[in-house]
Motif scaffolding. Structure first.
Motif, PDB file in Angstrom:
ATOM      1  N   ALA A  12       0.843  -1.192   0.000  1.00 26.99           N
ATOM      2  CA  ALA A  12       0.000   0.000   0.000  1.00 26.99           C
ATOM      3  C   ALA A  12       0.882   1.247   0.000  1.00 26.99           C
ATOM      4  O   ALA A  12       1.887   1.309   0.699  1.00 26.99           O
ATOM      5  CB  ALA A  12      -0.915   0.002   1.223  1.00 26.99           C
ATOM      6  N   ILE A  13       0.536   2.232  -0.815  1.00 25.78           N
ATOM      7  CA  ILE A  13       1.232   3.519  -0.812  1.00 25.78           C
ATOM      8  C   ILE A  13       0.216   4.614  -0.538  1.00 25.78           C
ATOM      9  O   ILE A  13      -0.974   4.465  -0.811  1.00 25.78           O
ATOM     10  CB  ILE A  13       1.957   3.788  -2.151  1.00 25.78           C
ATOM     11  N   SER A  14       0.688   5.708   0.004  1.00 28.33           N
ATOM     12  CA  SER A  14      -0.213   6.808   0.330  1.00 28.33           C
ATOM     13  C   SER A  14      -0.647   7.527  -0.940  1.00 28.33           C
ATOM     14  O   SER A  14       0.012   7.445  -1.986  1.00 28.33           O
ATOM     15  CB  SER A  14       0.484   7.787   1.277  1.00 28.33           C
ATOM     16  N   ALA A  15      -1.754   8.238  -0.848  1.00 25.23           N
ATOM     17  CA  ALA A  15      -2.246   9.015  -1.990  1.00 25.23           C
ATOM     18  C   ALA A  15      -1.221  10.087  -2.364  1.00 25.23           C
ATOM     19  O   ALA A  15      -1.040  10.401  -3.549  1.00 25.23           O
ATOM     20  CB  ALA A  15      -3.597   9.638  -1.649  1.00 25.23           C
ATOM     21  N   GLN A  16      -0.535  10.660  -1.373  1.00 18.64           N
ATOM     22  CA  GLN A  16       0.470  11.681  -1.638  1.00 18.64           C
ATOM     23  C   GLN A  16       1.621  11.116  -2.459  1.00 18.64           C
ATOM     24  O   GLN A  16       2.091  11.739  -3.421  1.00 18.64           O
ATOM     25  CB  GLN A  16       0.990  12.243  -0.316  1.00 18.64           C
ATOM     26  N   ALA A  17       2.088   9.900  -2.080  1.00 21.43           N
ATOM     27  CA  ALA A  17       3.174   9.274  -2.840  1.00 21.43           C
ATOM     28  C   ALA A  17       2.724   8.962  -4.260  1.00 21.43           C
ATOM     29  O   ALA A  17       3.486   9.154  -5.218  1.00 21.43           O
ATOM     30  CB  ALA A  17       3.633   8.004  -2.134  1.00 21.43           C
ATOM     31  N   LEU A  24       5.852  12.715 -11.713  1.00 21.27           N
ATOM     32  CA  LEU A  24       7.125  12.416 -12.368  1.00 21.27           C
ATOM     33  C   LEU A  24       6.928  11.862 -13.771  1.00 21.27           C
ATOM     34  O   LEU A  24       7.791  12.025 -14.640  1.00 21.27           O
ATOM     35  CB  LEU A  24       7.923  11.412 -11.527  1.00 21.27           C
ATOM     36  N   ASP A  25       5.811  11.177 -13.985  1.00 21.20           N
ATOM     37  CA  ASP A  25       5.509  10.602 -15.305  1.00 21.20           C
ATOM     38  C   ASP A  25       6.680   9.734 -15.789  1.00 21.20           C
ATOM     39  O   ASP A  25       7.147   9.857 -16.915  1.00 21.20           O
ATOM     40  CB  ASP A  25       5.215  11.718 -16.310  1.00 21.20           C
ATOM     41  N   SER A  26       7.158   8.870 -14.900  1.00 15.16           N
ATOM     42  CA  SER A  26       8.315   8.020 -15.216  1.00 15.16           C
ATOM     43  C   SER A  26       8.026   6.597 -14.774  1.00 15.16           C
ATOM     44  O   SER A  26       7.821   6.341 -13.578  1.00 15.16           O
ATOM     45  CB  SER A  26       9.576   8.551 -14.514  1.00 15.16           C
ATOM     46  N   THR A  55      17.324   7.527 -11.840  1.00 18.50           N
ATOM     47  CA  THR A  55      15.978   7.329 -11.313  1.00 18.50           C
ATOM     48  C   THR A  55      15.918   7.631  -9.820  1.00 18.50           C
ATOM     49  O   THR A  55      14.934   8.195  -9.328  1.00 18.50           O
ATOM     50  CB  THR A  55      15.513   5.884 -11.576  1.00 18.50           C
ATOM     51  N   LEU A  56      16.977   7.282  -9.118  1.00 12.91           N
ATOM     52  CA  LEU A  56      17.025   7.559  -7.681  1.00 12.91           C
ATOM     53  C   LEU A  56      16.982   9.057  -7.417  1.00 12.91           C
ATOM     54  O   LEU A  56      16.331   9.522  -6.472  1.00 12.91           O
ATOM     55  CB  LEU A  56      18.282   6.940  -7.080  1.00 12.91           C
ATOM     56  N   GLU A  57      17.647   9.836  -8.256  1.00  8.51           N
ATOM     57  CA  GLU A  57      17.616  11.292  -8.102  1.00  8.51           C
ATOM     58  C   GLU A  57      16.211  11.842  -8.333  1.00  8.51           C
ATOM     59  O   GLU A  57      15.790  12.799  -7.674  1.00  8.51           O
ATOM     60  CB  GLU A  57      18.614  11.941  -9.065  1.00  8.51           C
ATOM     61  N   GLN A  62      11.455  14.324  -5.239  1.00  3.85           N
ATOM     62  CA  GLN A  62      10.062  14.337  -4.805  1.00  3.85           C
ATOM     63  C   GLN A  62       9.903  13.866  -3.360  1.00  3.85           C
ATOM     64  O   GLN A  62       8.785  13.681  -2.886  1.00  3.85           O
ATOM     65  CB  GLN A  62       9.211  13.463  -5.731  1.00  3.85           C
ATOM     66  N   GLY A  63      11.023  13.656  -2.686  1.00  6.17           N
ATOM     67  CA  GLY A  63      10.950  13.198  -1.299  1.00  6.17           C
ATOM     68  C   GLY A  63      10.492  11.759  -1.160  1.00  6.17           C
ATOM     69  O   GLY A  63       9.953  11.372  -0.122  1.00  6.17           O
ATOM     70  N   LEU A  64      10.714  10.960  -2.197  1.00  4.15           N
ATOM     71  CA  LEU A  64      10.253   9.573  -2.189  1.00  4.15           C
ATOM     72  C   LEU A  64      11.382   8.578  -1.932  1.00  4.15           C
ATOM     73  O   LEU A  64      11.150   7.367  -1.952  1.00  4.15           O
ATOM     74  CB  LEU A  64       9.580   9.237  -3.532  1.00  4.15           C
ATOM     75  N   ALA A  65      12.591   9.062  -1.690  1.00  2.00           N
ATOM     76  CA  ALA A  65      13.725   8.186  -1.371  1.00  2.00           C
ATOM     77  C   ALA A  65      14.630   8.931  -0.410  1.00  2.00           C
ATOM     78  O   ALA A  65      14.868  10.130  -0.585  1.00  2.00           O
ATOM     79  CB  ALA A  65      14.494   7.788  -2.633  1.00  2.00           C
TER      80      ALA A  65
END
Length: 316
Positions: A12-17, A24-26, A55-57, A62-65
């Protein structure tokens, strides 16, 4: 669809994530995020280094890593050990300036046998190829003798091939001085006690562990989980899988570790299940469990534990 969404296999991921990933459209960003969510690291992802870093960058922007997450370096292949000839061993044994002859004598004493040519080549690999000091080799031999005696009883001794294999493990971990060897043996001794403790937490009768199980327990110990949290992960595993599943339980603990949750109290407050959405997109708070439901859940868990013990006794 039922084969894709197995019970306990849903991430499960949050709606924000989700919104940030869509922004990002990636496709690579989405794949990498799912991999990090599932595994807790980028290890095991067979991407070229440039693709992974780029990809990590994107995810970091986006604060996802997390910023401290690093790209795993490709393993450097170890050079194969030399194929020592009998003349090489004879020369080493006759070298009065070398500590190898004394090492051979002491290893023979500890193993209670005369070393064969193959044994001498294995020992010389540790001494010459891995460049382990003689005192470290003796500590290695002593540890292997102790482990073999513990597992198989008094009088049993390890083969030189087993000692050689463990020596390569020590070398890869940088155990090349007496101080590091002492620290390493102390850690192995503590883990040995920890392994027995974890088996009790998992309702498993005392038995020798396979290497994969040892790896899991060592990782959980390094992550800093206490007994109560490990027990909680085990109970969640059994409730989902109906039996012990080391890989599934490891996934639970890795997810908690990624979130910084290492105690039962932290897990209870920081790892809540996603709430169902109401009309309008608001999350609906789940109703508190009724006392009768909690009691039934505890009774079901206890029955399952007794059944597993009964099956183990019948199997023996």
């Amino acid at each position: 669809m039922s084969q894709l969404l197995l019970p306990g296999e849903v991430l499960a991921i949050s709606a924000q994530a989700a919104d940030r990933l869509l922004k990002l459209d990636s496709g690579d960003a989405a794949l990498l995020y799912l991999h990090l969510l599932r595994r807790g690291s980028a290890a095991g992802l067979r991407w070229p280094d440039s693709r992974l870093r780029e990809t990590l960058e994107l995810l970091r922007a986006q604060g996802l890593a997390p910023s401290e997450l690093s790209v795993p370096e490709p393993p450097v292949p170890e050079p194969p050990p030399p194929d020592y000839a009998t003349e090489d061993i004879a020369r080493a044994l006759s070298d009065k300036a070398s500590t190898f002859p004394a090492l051979v004598s002491e290893v023979e004493r500890r193993l209670g046998k005369r070393l064969s040519t193959a044994d001498l080549k294995a020992l010389y690999t540790l001494y010459d190829h891995l460049a382990l000091p003689a005192e470290v080799v003796l500590m290695l031999v002593g540890w292997c003798v102790e482990e073999t005696t513990r597992k198989y009883g008094p009088g049993r001794r390890p083969f030189l091939s087993q000692i050689r294999k463990e020596g390569f493990v020590w070398a890869r971990r940088g155990v090349d001085t007496m101080e590091r060897a002492e620290e390493h043996i102390a850690k192995l001794t503590r883990l040995r006690s920890r392994e027995a403790e974890v088996l009790r937490l998992l309702d498993i009768s005392p038995r020798p562990l396979v290497e994969r199980e040892k790896t899991y327990i060592a990782a959980w110990d390094d992550m800093g989980f206490d007994n109560e949290t490990i027990r909680m992960a085990y109970e969640r595993t059994v409730l989902k899988k109906q039996s012990m599943d080391w890989s599934y339980m490891n996934g639970i603990l890795r997810r908690w570790h990624a979130k910084g949750l290492h105690t039962a109290a932290a897990v209870l407050t920081g790892d809540r299940e996603p709430r169902p959405l109401q009309a309008g997109g608001q999350q609906k708070a789940p109703p508190p469990p009724a006392p009768a439901q909690e009691q039934r859940a505890r009774e079901d868990m206890e029955r399952m534990r007794r059944l597993m013990e009964q099956l183990k006794q019948e199997g023996n």
